[in-house]
Design a protein around this motif. Structure first.
Motif, PDB file in Angstrom:
ATOM      1  N   GLY A   1      58.847  30.482  81.901  1.00  0.00           N
ATOM      2  CA  GLY A   1      59.213  29.254  81.174  1.00  0.00           C
ATOM      3  C   GLY A   1      58.991  29.430  79.685  1.00  0.00           C
ATOM      4  O   GLY A   1      59.863  29.131  78.867  1.00  0.00           O
ATOM      5  N   ALA A   2      57.812  29.931  79.326  1.00  0.00           N
ATOM      6  CA  ALA A   2      57.507  30.129  77.913  1.00  0.00           C
ATOM      7  C   ALA A   2      58.468  31.147  77.314  1.00  0.00           C
ATOM      8  O   ALA A   2      58.970  30.965  76.199  1.00  0.00           O
ATOM      9  CB  ALA A   2      56.069  30.594  77.757  1.00  0.00           C
ATOM     10  N   GLY A   3      58.750  32.201  78.076  1.00  0.00           N
ATOM     11  CA  GLY A   3      59.655  33.235  77.576  1.00  0.00           C
ATOM     12  C   GLY A   3      61.036  32.676  77.287  1.00  0.00           C
ATOM     13  O   GLY A   3      61.624  32.949  76.240  1.00  0.00           O
ATOM     14  N   LEU A   4      61.532  31.842  78.204  1.00  0.00           N
ATOM     15  CA  LEU A   4      62.850  31.240  78.005  1.00  0.00           C
ATOM     16  C   LEU A   4      62.844  30.361  76.761  1.00  0.00           C
ATOM     17  O   LEU A   4      63.785  30.366  75.970  1.00  0.00           O
ATOM     18  CB  LEU A   4      63.248  30.415  79.235  1.00  0.00           C
ATOM     19  N   MET A   5      61.740  29.609  76.584  1.00  0.00           N
ATOM     20  CA  MET A   5      61.644  28.727  75.410  1.00  0.00           C
ATOM     21  C   MET A   5      61.628  29.550  74.127  1.00  0.00           C
ATOM     22  O   MET A   5      62.256  29.189  73.136  1.00  0.00           O
ATOM     23  CB  MET A   5      60.364  27.894  75.498  1.00  0.00           C
ATOM     24  N   ILE A   6      60.872  30.652  74.155  1.00  0.00           N
ATOM     25  CA  ILE A   6      60.791  31.480  72.950  1.00  0.00           C
ATOM     26  C   ILE A   6      62.168  32.064  72.639  1.00  0.00           C
ATOM     27  O   ILE A   6      62.638  32.028  71.502  1.00  0.00           O
ATOM     28  CB  ILE A   6      59.761  32.612  73.144  1.00  0.00           C
ATOM     29  N   ARG A   7      62.834  32.569  73.679  1.00  0.00           N
ATOM     30  CA  ARG A   7      64.158  33.158  73.468  1.00  0.00           C
ATOM     31  C   ARG A   7      65.115  32.115  72.893  1.00  0.00           C
ATOM     32  O   ARG A   7      65.843  32.368  71.947  1.00  0.00           O
ATOM     33  CB  ARG A   7      64.707  33.661  74.803  1.00  0.00           C
TER      34      ARG A   7
END
Lengths: 868, 118
Positions: free
Chosen positions: A496-502
């Motif tokens: 989830g965090a990775g998707l948000m960062i991307r």
């Protein structure tokens, strides 16, 4: 029945002691009398009597009320035991404190925003009624044209009261420093519809919307406090709002901030001109006897009747709906809040899994102690109770710390929260209900993390534990399961965090069409009462530009009416002299700019020229169009030199010549596609409407913060009464427009880090324990000639065995959970391989880091010591 | 020493209560005395463990079927003596009739069935 007090209990304890002692003494005496030697008699009597502590304990249980004493005793014992293993205790407490803290903080926010009733009388009866052209929904939200509202208010039978409102920024004078404040224009029925009363003074009279009677205002509690000190000092005072004099007649109570936190409420005048397409939000209180279906039917009948009336403009397709006021207020935030709640739920679960794991491991190292307690007569239930009490003590300590964290967390959250992102934040605070929720979380955490280890630990056969402790190789499938759960849950959060960062990176990487660095902006409104003509604004603007250019460090100063990142803009249609007619729905932005605007903003003139100082009122009217507009209307080129007009029946002077084509720039949200734009030189603008809101943009030689402080005096040197809506660097404005995705990324990253740390601790614990349990085995292997590298490989395999199943399950779960995020992702699919790969990589790295210590210890096992 | 072949009879909780009340019918007695008397009157077959006896005594005291008094024994030792109360006596009567019925039934079950019953 009266429960014996503790003093009574002490006396009864002594009595019981005496009673049993006497029994024992008599048994010994009898045996001696029968001729046994004193030594034998004592031993035999002891054997016969059994365990005196156990006898006391079971006898005491008959007294009733023993559970309290036992609980206190268990708790005392638990505290003592925990103090002996501070690392375990602190790790568990910290873990649960984090879990309980974030859960309580999030619960507090969710409850205040989503669950608590709105601060109005019978809030469930309140609805928003909308009827508006589809294309305006984006701009106004649920709304209704002004003239329709009046008719609807008269016609509605299913609603007992209706009110309309609009909000806009207004300029306040006559109460300290000039200020730009949010204003709500509300119909006189507004306060009665909501069922709220001012804390001092009165609400608007029913005639307050009539010309002549509308010179009244009601102010917010905070404005009364900041500008007047006391309510009494405010009531009756005259203030000037956007140039109109208003008498303060009421002060609303603290916390009443509907709609959109206005500082002042003023009467909304009814405008009967049917050509007026002013949009208002309409709220209505449904009669207790009416149903939503009836109201819906009534509204549809009203609307079809309205739409049969002739109007002097083209009817567009419009939508109609009635939604609960609460849904309208919290509609946008429900999904993110649900998302965050899921995330904190995961954090709490990981915290519990982690504590369970730690407890499980510790129970194994305490095998000896538990075995001794079993063999001296402690029942299994007793041990489970004792172990659960320990977990509960940990959870309670964690809960207390967690509650403190929640207090701090909620404050922190409100501080970092982008303004306007969450409604009702003024109602967010940790209260008894939140504390109750924390208590519930404590019980849940204690139960979740305590029951399995307690049952498992108490199941061991004391003979095995006491006999050959340390010789058995525990395979510990439960511990691996917990680690797998932690890894899987952490992966969901990390993805989830990775998707948000991307997604956030994508947003930041958007080509804005201009260069925001080193730009500073100052936004001003020119109230009609003081600036009656376009020339007066143009003169003031030139004077301000001169002053701004003179500030040291300013490379160029320019002005635009609505700057690119502004959420508001002026858009409209136009016609061209030659070529096919412009499509009906083709609308363009209509910015008005000073000559050096493009250069200041860093926008490139692609073809032709930008504006020149010679493009003034008397010269030929000129325009510069954006690239997308040129492409749309002149796909084969040749836009330069063409003539356009805004007029319906253009005269000779109404034609404007295209002299240049510039880059497209984003407007409002950078994530939206740039709108085509048609720029005019501000000096050639005639309509006051186009120039009474201006943003001055200056490009500085470096850091704009040095210049920002000098902009206010420069502006006030031209007009000391000029309120300044905002002065900021363009970077800050840009940050504000992407504050929401940034905030979401930030929250998810914070949760992911917590999860990662906990999962890391969990993995480390399992590996460290596995090594300590297999020390003997490793010693034998090494003694038989195994390379230390082989031992390290073995640890690696164990790590993989604990991590990989969790990763696999986690990826599957994350694929499902990521779909919830789709709405918040910009140009990133919810299955983004980088986010998944990154999350997996981070977890593997964490597993690797967790394995280093145990692996080194395993490789360094000294066979001679291990096998002793 | 007891006969090792004679296995101890496991007592149900209600049974122990009944036996204690029964024992106290012959007069007040302390815990050790009660244990000795049960053992003697059962010919050593019934050995009441202290871990069962004292909980039972305290349970009976709480139900007010027995009362407890501290006395000084001949040895100068402080001993707690239990006495059957009126309520205890009544309870014992109920229990006795129940027990008699039960033992009659059990005894009947132990006898070989008559032809006519088959």
């Amino acid at each position: 029945m009266k429960r014996p007090s503790l003093r009574d209990r002490d006396a009864r304890d002594r009595d019981l002691d005496d009673e049993l002692r006497a029994h024992f003494a008599m048994a010994v005496a009898d045996r001696i009398a029968r001729g046994e030697s004193p030594h034998d008699a004592l031993a035999a009597a002891q054997r016969e009597f059994g365990n005196i502590t156990h006898v006391k304990e079971v006898t005491r249980e008959m007294w009733g009320g023993a559970w309290i004493e036992r609980l206190a005793q268990d708790a005392r014992y638990a505290v003592r035991v925990l103090r002996r293993s501070p690392v375990f205790a602190l790790t568990s407490i910290a873990t649960l404190a984090l879990g309980i803290g974030v859960t309580t903080a999030m619960f507090t926010v969710v409850r205040s925003v989503l669950l608590r009733p709105l601060p109005f009388a019978a809030p469930n009866e309140l609805y928003v009624v909308a009827h508006e052209p589809d294309r305006l929904l984006e701009v106004f939200g649920d709304a209704m044209p002004d003239h329709e509202y009046a008719a609807f208010a008269r016609a509605a039978r299913t609603f007992s009261a209706t009110a309309a409102y609009r909000t806009y920024p207004g300029t306040l004078l006559g109460a300290g420093e000039p200020a730009r404040l949010p204003i709500a224009a509300v119909s006189p029925s507004f306060f009665a519809t909501l069922g709220v009363r001012p804390r001092s003074g009165n609400v608007f009279a029913s005639t307050a919307d009539q010309p002549g009677a509308d010179n009244v205002a009601i102010i917010s509690a905070s404005l009364a406090r900041e500008r007047f000190g006391a309510d009494a000092a405010a009531i009756g005072r005259w203030i000037t709002l956007d140039g109109y004099r208003k008498r303060v007649i009421g002060v609303m109570p603290e916390g009443f901030e509907f709609p959109r936190r206005p500082a002042v409420w003023v009467p909304l005048g009814e405008n009967r001109d049917p050509k007026n397409t002013r949009m208002e939000t309409v709220i209505a209180r449904m009669s207790p006897s009416a149903t939503v279906a009836q109201a819906d039917a009534e509204l549809h009948a009203f609307v079809s009747n309205e739409e049969r009336k002739p109007v002097p403009y083209r009817r567009e397709h419009a939508y109609t709906r009635i939604i609960p006021l609460r849904d309208q207020l919290v509609g946008d935030v429900r999904t993110p809040l649900v998302m965050f709640s899921l995330a904190v739920g995961i954090v709490l679960l990981i915290a519990c899994a982690n504590t369970a794991n730690l407890t499980l491991m510790r129970a194994t190292t305490r095998r000896h102690e538990l075995a001794i307690r079993t063999s001296i007569g402690a029942s299994r239930g007793r041990l489970v109770r004792q172990l659960l009490t320990e977990t509960f003590v940990i959870a309670a300590a964690g809960g207390v710390v967690g509650l403190a964290l929640a207090f701090a967390g909620v404050r922190f959250l409100l501080a970092v929260l982008p303004p306007g992102l969450l409604p009702r934040t003024n109602e967010v605070h940790v209260d008894p209900v939140a504390i109750g929720a924390a208590a519930l979380a404590i019980f849940a955490a204690a139960a979740l993390s305590g029951i399995v280890p307690a049952v498992v630990a108490s199941r061991r056969d004391p003979r095995e534990a006491l006999g050959d402790a340390g010789r058995t190789v525990a395979r510990a499938p439960l511990r691996k399961l917990f680690v797998a759960v932690e890894v899987g849950l952490s992966l969901v959060l990390l993805v989830g965090a990775g998707l948000m960062i991307r997604s956030f990176e994508r947003v930041r990487g958007i080509d804005l069409g201009f260069t925001p660095r080193s730009l500073a902006t100052a936004t001003l409104d020119f109230p009609e009462t003081r600036y009656r003509t376009t020339e007066s604004v143009q003169n003031a603007s030139s004077a301000i530009l001169n002053r701004l250019s003179a500030i040291p460090g300013v490379w160029s100063a320019s002005v635009v009416n609505w700057m690119p990142l502004d959420s508001a803009y002026i858009a409209g249609d136009f016609s061209r002299r030659d070529g096919p007619a412009v499509p009906d729905n083709y609308m363009v932005l209509k910015p008005c700019v000073s000559a050096n605007y493009f250069a200041t903003m860093g926008m490139h003139v692609r073809e032709g020229r930008g504006f020149l100082p010679s493009d003034v009122a008397g010269a030929e009217p000129v325009v510069v169009i954006s690239e997308s507009m040129a492409r749309a209307l002149w796909p084969n080129g040749g836009a330069i030199g063409q003539l356009l007009t805004f007029a319906n029946l253009p005269g000779a002077r109404d034609w404007m010549r295209i002299v240049g084509i510039v880059d497209d720039v984003v407007h409002g949200d950078p994530r939206d596609t740039p709108m085509p734009a048609l720029y005019r030189p501000i000096a050639q603008v005639k309509e006051l409407f186009f120039v009474n809101h201006l943003t001055f943009v200056v490009r500085t030689n470096g850091d704009p913060s040095a210049v920002i402080g000098m902009m206010r005096p420069a502006i006030h040197a031209v007009d000391p009464e000029q309120p300044i809506a905002s002065i900021a660097s363009m970077d800050a404005e840009l940050r504000a427009t992407i504050a929401e995705p940034r905030f979401r990324s930030f929250v998810l990253i914070a949760f992911s880090i917590m999860a990662l740390v906990m999962a890391g601790v969990g993995m480390y614990g399992v590996l460290a324990y596995a090594v300590s349990e297999r020390t003997r085995e490793f010693g034998i292997r090494l003694a038989l000639g195994a390379e230390p590298r082989a031992i390290v490989r073995l640890i690696g395999t164990t790590t993989a065995a604990a991590t990989v199943p969790g990763l696999v399950v986690g990826i599957a779960a994350a694929l499902g959970a990521a779909r919830l995020l789709t709405r918040f992702l910009f140009e990133v699919p919810p299955t983004d391989p980088f986010a998944f790969g990154g999350a997996t990589g981070v977890l593997l790295a964490a597993a690797f880091v967790a394995a280093i210590g145990p692996a080194r210890r395993a490789a360094r096992v000294d066979p001679t010591i291990a096998m002793k | 020493m007891n006969d090792p072949t004679l296995s101890r009879i496991e007592l149900l909780q209600g049974t122990l209560d009944f036996i204690i009340l029964q024992t106290l019918r012959w007069g007040p007695r302390h815990g050790y005395g009660i244990a000795q008397m049960i053992r003697a009157s059962s010919g050593g077959a019934l050995q009441v463990e202290t871990g069962s006896l004292y909980p039972a005594l305290h349970r009976l005291a709480k139900k007010k079927w027995v009362s407890a008094e501290w006395e000084i024994a001949e040895s100068g030792q402080r001993v707690r003596v239990y006495t059957l109360t009126a309520a205890g006596r009544k309870q014992l009567a109920t229990e006795s009739s129940k027990w008699e019925r039960l033992s009659r039934v059990i005894a009947g079950l132990m006898r070989p069935p008559k032809e006519s019953d088959a």
